[in-house]
Design a protein around this motif. Sequence first.
Motif, mmCIF file in Angstrom:
data_model
loop_
_atom_site.group_PDB
_atom_site.id
_atom_site.type_symbol
_atom_site.label_atom_id
_atom_site.label_comp_id
_atom_site.label_asym_id
_atom_site.label_seq_id
_atom_site.Cartn_x
_atom_site.Cartn_y
_atom_site.Cartn_z
ATOM 1 N N ARG A 9 -4.195 11.000 -11.224
ATOM 2 C CA ARG A 9 -3.315 12.213 -11.961
ATOM 3 C C ARG A 9 -4.551 12.478 -13.157
ATOM 4 N NH1 ARG A 9 2.949 11.644 -11.480
ATOM 5 N NH2 ARG A 9 3.051 9.878 -9.250
ATOM 6 N N GLY A 10 -5.408 11.677 -13.448
ATOM 7 C CA GLY A 10 -6.359 12.686 -14.009
ATOM 8 C C GLY A 10 -6.378 12.179 -15.639
ATOM 9 N N LEU A 11 -6.331 10.529 -16.011
ATOM 10 C CA LEU A 11 -6.345 9.811 -16.569
ATOM 11 C C LEU A 11 -6.796 8.331 -16.942
ATOM 12 C CD1 LEU A 11 -5.152 9.602 -19.705
ATOM 13 C CD2 LEU A 11 -3.720 7.975 -18.924
ATOM 14 N N ILE A 12 -8.011 8.285 -17.552
ATOM 15 C CA ILE A 12 -9.365 7.323 -17.284
ATOM 16 C C ILE A 12 -9.018 6.287 -18.284
ATOM 17 C CG2 ILE A 12 -11.086 6.352 -17.774
ATOM 18 C CD1 ILE A 12 -11.324 8.755 -15.376
ATOM 19 N N VAL A 13 -8.362 5.202 -17.822
ATOM 20 C CA VAL A 13 -7.920 4.090 -18.874
ATOM 21 C C VAL A 13 -7.691 2.917 -17.890
ATOM 22 C CG1 VAL A 13 -5.051 4.385 -18.049
ATOM 23 C CG2 VAL A 13 -5.486 2.967 -19.738
ATOM 24 N N GLU A 14 -8.513 1.146 -18.541
ATOM 25 C CA GLU A 14 -8.762 0.515 -17.700
ATOM 26 C C GLU A 14 -7.677 -0.717 -18.410
ATOM 27 O OE1 GLU A 14 -12.729 -1.707 -18.531
ATOM 28 O OE2 GLU A 14 -12.839 -1.337 -19.941
ATOM 29 N N THR A 15 -7.423 -1.709 -17.557
ATOM 30 C CA THR A 15 -7.118 -2.848 -18.123
ATOM 31 C C THR A 15 -8.030 -3.772 -19.191
ATOM 32 O OG1 THR A 15 -7.359 -4.461 -16.397
ATOM 33 C CG2 THR A 15 -5.264 -3.286 -16.198
ATOM 34 N N SER A 16 -7.300 -4.744 -19.552
ATOM 35 C CA SER A 16 -8.556 -5.694 -20.239
ATOM 36 C C SER A 16 -7.349 -6.926 -20.088
ATOM 37 C CB SER A 16 -9.004 -5.548 -21.498
ATOM 38 O OG SER A 16 -7.770 -6.120 -22.442
ATOM 39 N N GLY A 17 -7.720 -8.214 -20.668
ATOM 40 C CA GLY A 17 -7.566 -9.351 -20.237
ATOM 41 C C GLY A 17 -7.722 -10.475 -19.566
ATOM 42 N N PRO A 18 -7.497 -11.700 -19.449
ATOM 43 C CA PRO A 18 -7.741 -12.442 -19.126
ATOM 44 C C PRO A 18 -7.463 -12.255 -16.866
ATOM 45 C CG PRO A 18 -6.289 -13.637 -20.309
ATOM 46 C CD PRO A 18 -7.133 -12.442 -20.586
ATOM 47 N N ASN A 19 -6.275 -11.839 -16.739
ATOM 48 C CA ASN A 19 -5.810 -11.131 -15.626
ATOM 49 C C ASN A 19 -5.720 -9.694 -15.312
ATOM 50 O OD1 ASN A 19 -5.218 -14.480 -15.196
ATOM 51 N ND2 ASN A 19 -4.084 -14.602 -16.201
ATOM 52 N N ASP A 20 -6.417 -9.329 -16.365
ATOM 53 C CA ASP A 20 -6.500 -7.763 -15.781
ATOM 54 C C ASP A 20 -4.857 -7.292 -16.020
ATOM 55 O OD1 ASP A 20 -9.057 -7.936 -15.601
ATOM 56 O OD2 ASP A 20 -8.553 -7.595 -13.794
ATOM 57 N N GLU A 21 -3.846 -7.900 -17.423
ATOM 58 C CA GLU A 21 -2.567 -8.066 -17.145
ATOM 59 C C GLU A 21 -2.144 -6.979 -18.185
ATOM 60 O OE1 GLU A 21 -4.599 -10.575 -18.680
ATOM 61 O OE2 GLU A 21 -3.802 -10.925 -20.137
ATOM 62 N N VAL A 22 -3.431 -6.328 -19.046
ATOM 63 C CA VAL A 22 -3.342 -5.089 -20.129
ATOM 64 C C VAL A 22 -3.937 -4.022 -20.285
ATOM 65 C CG1 VAL A 22 -3.812 -5.232 -22.678
ATOM 66 C CG2 VAL A 22 -3.134 -7.103 -21.813
ATOM 67 N N ILE A 23 -2.334 -3.575 -20.207
ATOM 68 C CA ILE A 23 -3.848 -1.708 -19.895
ATOM 69 C C ILE A 23 -3.505 -1.309 -21.426
ATOM 70 C CG2 ILE A 23 -2.521 0.766 -19.527
ATOM 71 C CD1 ILE A 23 -0.369 0.139 -18.267
ATOM 72 N N LYS A 24 -4.727 -0.765 -21.520
ATOM 73 C CA LYS A 24 -5.966 -1.067 -22.567
ATOM 74 C C LYS A 24 -5.995 0.620 -23.280
ATOM 75 C CE LYS A 24 -11.029 -2.138 -23.841
ATOM 76 N NZ LYS A 24 -12.056 -2.849 -23.286
ATOM 77 N N PHE A 25 -6.028 1.168 -24.821
ATOM 78 C CA PHE A 25 -5.962 2.483 -24.952
ATOM 79 C C PHE A 25 -6.448 2.516 -25.760
ATOM 80 C CE2 PHE A 25 -0.917 1.709 -24.465
ATOM 81 C CZ PHE A 25 -1.124 2.223 -22.610
ATOM 82 N N LEU A 26 -7.916 3.148 -25.419
ATOM 83 C CA LEU A 26 -9.017 3.276 -26.337
ATOM 84 C C LEU A 26 -9.769 4.562 -26.146
ATOM 85 C CD1 LEU A 26 -10.323 1.041 -27.025
ATOM 86 C CD2 LEU A 26 -12.030 0.723 -25.575
ATOM 87 N N PRO A 27 -8.862 5.734 -26.394
ATOM 88 C CA PRO A 27 -9.432 7.196 -26.541
ATOM 89 C C PRO A 27 -10.351 7.525 -27.687
ATOM 90 C CG PRO A 27 -6.848 6.859 -27.971
ATOM 91 C CD PRO A 27 -7.524 5.405 -27.003
ATOM 92 N N PRO A 28 -11.372 8.449 -27.237
ATOM 93 C CA PRO A 28 -12.347 8.826 -28.565
ATOM 94 C C PRO A 28 -11.486 8.979 -29.927
ATOM 95 C CG PRO A 28 -12.583 10.338 -26.565
ATOM 96 C CD PRO A 28 -11.365 8.893 -26.682
ATOM 97 N N LEU A 29 -12.156 8.713 -31.005
ATOM 98 C CA LEU A 29 -10.991 8.779 -31.963
ATOM 99 C C LEU A 29 -10.946 10.110 -32.863
ATOM 100 C CD1 LEU A 29 -13.055 5.661 -34.102
ATOM 101 C CD2 LEU A 29 -11.089 5.794 -32.542
ATOM 102 N N ILE A 30 -11.686 11.025 -31.834
ATOM 103 C CA ILE A 30 -11.522 12.273 -32.484
ATOM 104 C C ILE A 30 -10.634 13.152 -31.462
ATOM 105 C CG2 ILE A 30 -14.196 12.652 -33.050
ATOM 106 C CD1 ILE A 30 -13.627 13.563 -29.581
ATOM 107 N N ILE A 31 -10.040 12.434 -30.435
ATOM 108 C CA ILE A 31 -9.166 13.215 -29.389
ATOM 109 C C ILE A 31 -7.578 13.740 -30.633
ATOM 110 C CG2 ILE A 31 -7.338 10.789 -29.602
ATOM 111 C CD1 ILE A 31 -6.721 11.601 -26.934
ATOM 112 N N ASP A 32 -6.886 14.692 -30.521
ATOM 113 C CA ASP A 32 -6.075 14.731 -31.213
ATOM 114 C C ASP A 32 -4.595 14.995 -30.616
ATOM 115 O OD1 ASP A 32 -5.670 16.885 -29.367
ATOM 116 O OD2 ASP A 32 -6.803 18.310 -29.627
ATOM 117 N N ILE A 33 -3.299 14.831 -31.386
ATOM 118 C CA ILE A 33 -2.285 14.686 -30.577
ATOM 119 C C ILE A 33 -1.831 15.066 -29.660
ATOM 120 C CG2 ILE A 33 0.174 15.031 -31.833
ATOM 121 C CD1 ILE A 33 -1.284 13.040 -33.154
#
Lengths: 426, 426, 426, 426
Positions: free
Chosen positions: D382-406
């Motif tokens: 659907r057009g969103l780049i977002v990955e998981t992390s954690g030992p079992n890939d159980e966490v959706i991880k939000f790491l947008p560029p800091l310059i993103i706007d609201i």
Amino acid sequence: MATAELTDAKMKTFEELESAVRSYSRGWPTIFQKAKGYKMWDTDGIEYIDFFAGAGTLNYGHNDQTMQEKVIEYIRNDGIIHSLDMGTNPRKEFLERFKEVILTPRELDYKVMFPGPTGTNTVESALKIARKVTGRDSVISFTNAFHGMTIGSLSVTGNSFKRHGAGVPLHHSVSMPFDDYVEDQDTIAYLERFLEDSGSGVALPAAIILETVQGEGGINAARMEWLKKIETLCKRWDILLIIDDVQAGNGRTGTFFSFEPAGINPDIVCLSKSIGGFGLPMAITLIKPEYDKHWGPGEHNGTFRGNNLAFIAATEALSNWETDDFALAVQEKAAFLSKNVEMIIDKYPELKGTPRGRGLMQGIAIDVDGLADDICAEAFNRGLIVETSGPNDEVIKFLPPLIIDIEGLEKGLGILEDSIKHVLAK
Amino acid sequence: MATAELTDAKMKTFEELESAVRSYSRGWPTIFQKAKGYKMWDTDGIEYIDFFAGAGTLNYGHNDQTMQEKVIEYIRNDGIIHSLDMGTNPRKEFLERFKEVILTPRELDYKVMFPGPTGTNTVESALKIARKVTGRDSVISFTNAFHGMTIGSLSVTGNSFKRHGAGVPLHHSVSMPFDDYVEDQDTIAYLERFLEDSGSGVALPAAIILETVQGEGGINAARMEWLKKIETLCKRWDILLIIDDVQAGNGRTGTFFSFEPAGINPDIVCLSKSIGGFGLPMAITLIKPEYDKHWGPGEHNGTFRGNNLAFIAATEALSNWETDDFALAVQEKAAFLSKNVEMIIDKYPELKGTPRGRGLMQGIAIDVDGLADDICAEAFNRGLIVETSGPNDEVIKFLPPLIIDIEGLEKGLGILEDSIKHVLAK
Amino acid sequence: MATAELTDAKMKTFEELESAVRSYSRGWPTIFQKAKGYKMWDTDGIEYIDFFAGAGTLNYGHNDQTMQEKVIEYIRNDGIIHSLDMGTNPRKEFLERFKEVILTPRELDYKVMFPGPTGTNTVESALKIARKVTGRDSVISFTNAFHGMTIGSLSVTGNSFKRHGAGVPLHHSVSMPFDDYVEDQDTIAYLERFLEDSGSGVALPAAIILETVQGEGGINAARMEWLKKIETLCKRWDILLIIDDVQAGNGRTGTFFSFEPAGINPDIVCLSKSIGGFGLPMAITLIKPEYDKHWGPGEHNGTFRGNNLAFIAATEALSNWETDDFALAVQEKAAFLSKNVEMIIDKYPELKGTPRGRGLMQGIAIDVDGLADDICAEAFNRGLIVETSGPNDEVIKFLPPLIIDIEGLEKGLGILEDSIKHVLAK
Amino acid sequence: MATAELTDAKMKTFEELESAVRSYSRGWPTIFQKAKGYKMWDTDGIEYIDFFAGAGTLNYGHNDQTMQEKVIEYIRNDGIIHSLDMGTNPRKEFLERFKEVILTPRELDYKVMFPGPTGTNTVESALKIARKVTGRDSVISFTNAFHGMTIGSLSVTGNSFKRHGAGVPLHHSVSMPFDDYVEDQDTIAYLERFLEDSGSGVALPAAIILETVQGEGGINAARMEWLKKIETLCKRWDILLIIDDVQAGNGRTGTFFSFEPAGINPDIVCLSKSIGGFGLPMAITLIKPEYDKHWGPGEHNGTFRGNNLAFIAATEALSNWETDDFALAVQEKAAFLSKNVEMIIDKYPELKGTPRGRGLMQGIAIDVDGLADDICAEAFNRGLIVETSGPNDEVIKFLPPLIIDIEGLEKGLGILEDSIKHVLAK
């Protein structure tokens, strides 16, 4: 000559010719000559009550008469003394007797390995077979564990002075908190969390190795419930459970194996010290048959794994376990000792004492720097052989021969109390 | 019953109850009962000539009568049996006698450490003190070295089967080529190059450890000239020289220490096996005083480092070294053995044999797969106890008790020759 | 201000703010500003001939114009700069071009791994996959090898100063003698003996890793015959052969891979430095498909393994390999350099010089302490960038950009000769 | 062609030519072409919102225009591209600017080391200097730590899959529980007990290394109070404190260094990823001067430690930190993100979600096996780049560029919510 001078003269040979690594001859600076039951005498004829039992090697007391006779008879007949792992009658008889008197009644099924005649050797063999069977390299041990001084055993030993002596970093081991290690924290929960979390940084180990009562580490007795939980963890993750019963086994805690009251069934058990009957070097490793079969012939060996004199004394010692009488007597004496330990702690609050241990493996942890050492030194002067243990030598450690009687315990405790009074009065 | 069935019946207990790791009871499937001098008898009354000597532990033969008497007397008098490193008379007397008979006449100055009663234990203690003194972690050992089965000693042992048994990679050691390891190449030049080149990838080691004659590794005897060069390298780079004389010492090669003919002065010497007189577990580590003083009390220890029965037999054994007679007799017998070894090699070219070793530590390397094993098995059937060594069990290893006489050697060699004929005829 | 003061003023920022670990800014104390082809200029406008090529990173010279243009164009178009191992066009094009221009013509079949953009990273990935595929832990490397500074690579690096920097003992590696390491001794015979003898103490390794010409170790070039023998050993014992072509690859020795003249087919090849075209961080690991498939996704990774600017320059650089012209030109210049090196050695016997290396990776080993360093320092003052290598910095190392012309070589060699004369005259 | 076939065709080159170790091109199977700010486009022209930021490397967004211009200008002028650690203007300017804008205002005093341009390299250098300074070998790291993939960094990384990839046991490290690791248990008390007990089996370490927010380990944010206590422990036992700010630094959590709110003063700080401005490989290690001076020149080095294009972009990036505006903006956006995370967790109880992290480093831990992965896969479609992390890939991880706007955050979160709905509906 003054006393110090006399002592120096007596100990001159050791001072001049023996290595600086010697320890007991420093704390107990005399020459021991004779010993019988729970008593020792030095060359000056001074008598000592033995609350040390050769660091747990003389559970059956000094110079048991039947053992003496059997050993002498064997030598007289030119019996083969040294045999590595060749077949000999004493080896055969020990194996049969051990099965009959110890294993079968307890419904335990182990192969008996003779790994070389010392505690560290049985531990090294246990670690090897556990690694071989599982194909994993690391072993979990516990805080304040003591398993021996050769590099394999030392890597699962907690004491930093001993570890540092290795001169190399010690690998393939992870130290976890023993029962009751951190106040108000559940150490099983920690261990479990580390095991179940694939990101914990702690690999699935080949084995967990532990003493049910840590002798050198300060007479820390694990609760039966804790031991059961450890066994459950081991089963859940296919980890081998190794009980190092070198010091706590052979009846020391009131049952032949120290883990019997927990109802657990370890995969490997290490025995040495008192297994040899009256102080002769011997060790065995008990291994479940399904794991033992992974050994190749000679994959672990050692020149002195066929000490026939020890096998003879060891076989004789097993007679004590034919009925429950011996165990019950130990338990009674243990109760007597406990009562007295508590009494002493109450009576001398200056000690800031805490009781430790179980069976005839008890101690008083003294929360005043150096005090435990002073008391033990004074006790020696008054005729009691008792040593300290713990990371800071803070625990007075009671390890009398199991064959001691109430009179002997009273005598020893009397000397101890006098020593406490004397030291506190200074 | 057929022979195989009878043997099975006899060995049933070991098969059923003892660990699969056992080895000698497989190759020599009988039960030994009695032994005297260089002879052994099993429970069927069969006599064996002993060319094995408990893997070098029975240099003074089985059941020396004076040792027997002194040990029996000590036990009878309730002498203290087990004493860790407390002061006892047998310990004191051994120390004094060892200095008087062994060290002083050879102008050697060592402190005596009692590290626990086995060969691997003296090696572990030697490695520790060398690392401690130098602050370096690695130790150079040699191809086909054997120093013991606990992890520290195993890390400087060459045999891949034994190393693999560790179940973990073995660290802090570097294996260098022993004397004459690669045809026509000078292994000293090789070692020297690695040491002098700061880019070699081999760090300056704490110590070099070696056996002057490698027992388990195939009876490889280093030349005296090679040993001298090793000592020179050690001095040049401040590396400690450790001689592991566990098997080659105690007179085995014709002098008390195996390195005496080289005129070298090692920093540390490891002794065990025959040091205990007639087969009782004992080991000592000899350390130059300037290094020994770095030990802290108890930094290396072990429960069974006070085996008083062994001290008594050991002290008695030292009497053999009061004059040169014993050594000269060994050298004579060694010459006799050498001559016969050469004769056998010449007479049976099918063996593709090469002579190995020196003193009463000799062997025949047989360059035909499996042949050495077959010969030793046949020899057992004919009443000779002799084993193989070497990485592929390719060397027949002669290690008779030093007290053997020419008649005994002849008898043993006769059985060996018959066995060779029999095997070659198949 | 005096020169020294001026220099200090210029380098003040680095002295005050940068770590003491910095090295090149000490030996060449100036601020470099511009560079083109084989020339560099500092902020004072001084011109330098570059015989260093960014330690082998600038084989295609500084600021190749086509690379510059393509990189600029990509940035201008908001091309994705950083992409880990996501799909991007520059990555795709590099992969395809590398196969077409490099692998296919050489009949090599490798999967291309992007392990993170540095030499040490490709080595770490190579060691990992070799260990994983074989299930063995140790790796054989060679004396004076240099493979990188992270712990895995450092463990197979020879230099003791670098190794010591680890602060921990380095494990799982064995150092063997490189070609011609010990005078008159055949190093293959040694290695072979260690491998074939099960008692050697050297375990069967996962891999043998080597540089065909050791750059940091002193420009030691292995003979093709030696390389072939190594490959034969690897095949015989199922050992993976890893060629670290980080410095010697990318045409440095006159062929794209340094091992081409030996006709060997390594299992793994490490490339970095000049693979990135004009100095941008990039590395690849080439792995035979049958081994590569053992990787799990992400089992080795790294944030910067998707440096698209480097991929663009790298793809452009591959154009040089479409025909043989580039290689032939390098070989011609190499011959010219060789001739001059020999001439210098002959002309200045005080250098006690020996020629080293092959291709445009040559050196003069100078057997006078400190002299090589002095000459290089003087050369810098005269406008030539050239450094030393070898365990004692005893080798003057010639590593000009491959695109240099004869005029450039002559100019550089002229400065060098002047520097030699000047230093020898002191 | 069906979508799957089209995808296969597009990714064919990677599938055929690239190593099986590749990961991101599997999860996001497309070819990315252009990127600007917080948006990316693939070769099909599809637009993606970037909640990944190159795994934290693109804090300043893709293709910042000023950085582009400065880099292009430098290339155009034939600026020196690759310079190891020679002096260059971009290096000088970065050093000066970093001191002026970052260190001085925060009253921090560090020497700047350039260790090679990757995160693992800065960690390796930090571990080395800590070991060198203290003379101790072990380092304490934490559960679920991620510090890199080369052997030194991997030894302090928790993930068992990554550790296992090493192919060798990882040594010289001890894993301790991170903040809040075991329910209701105080991990500081645990760590403290191990350090103060000389029998704990855990040696006094050279350093404690930690991420204040564990990125790969599951976006676990330590409390400031916990960090302060760690610093206190370090001071008490003279342990060096290393903060690995590779992912959490460079403003990711709302301040330049992630540890600023704790008011601690680490001995060593590791920076990489976003330090390079717009995605060019770069890393620095900040070391207190009193420790830095222990480095010898070149004791840790690396070919690509002089990436001048990165220095230029890095210097430009520092402009963001001249005032507080940038930090405040990040904090505002972080608050907005937090609110939305909580909203999502409340709204979709099927997720069994827990909020994680702080600043613009947040996540939702989803306690349903495989669900987080499914959601991220759907989000990509659907057009969103977002990955998981954690030992079992159980966490959706939000790491947008800091310059993103609201607006960007809203858009991304909108896609995420749609994806959640879609996946839950299945």
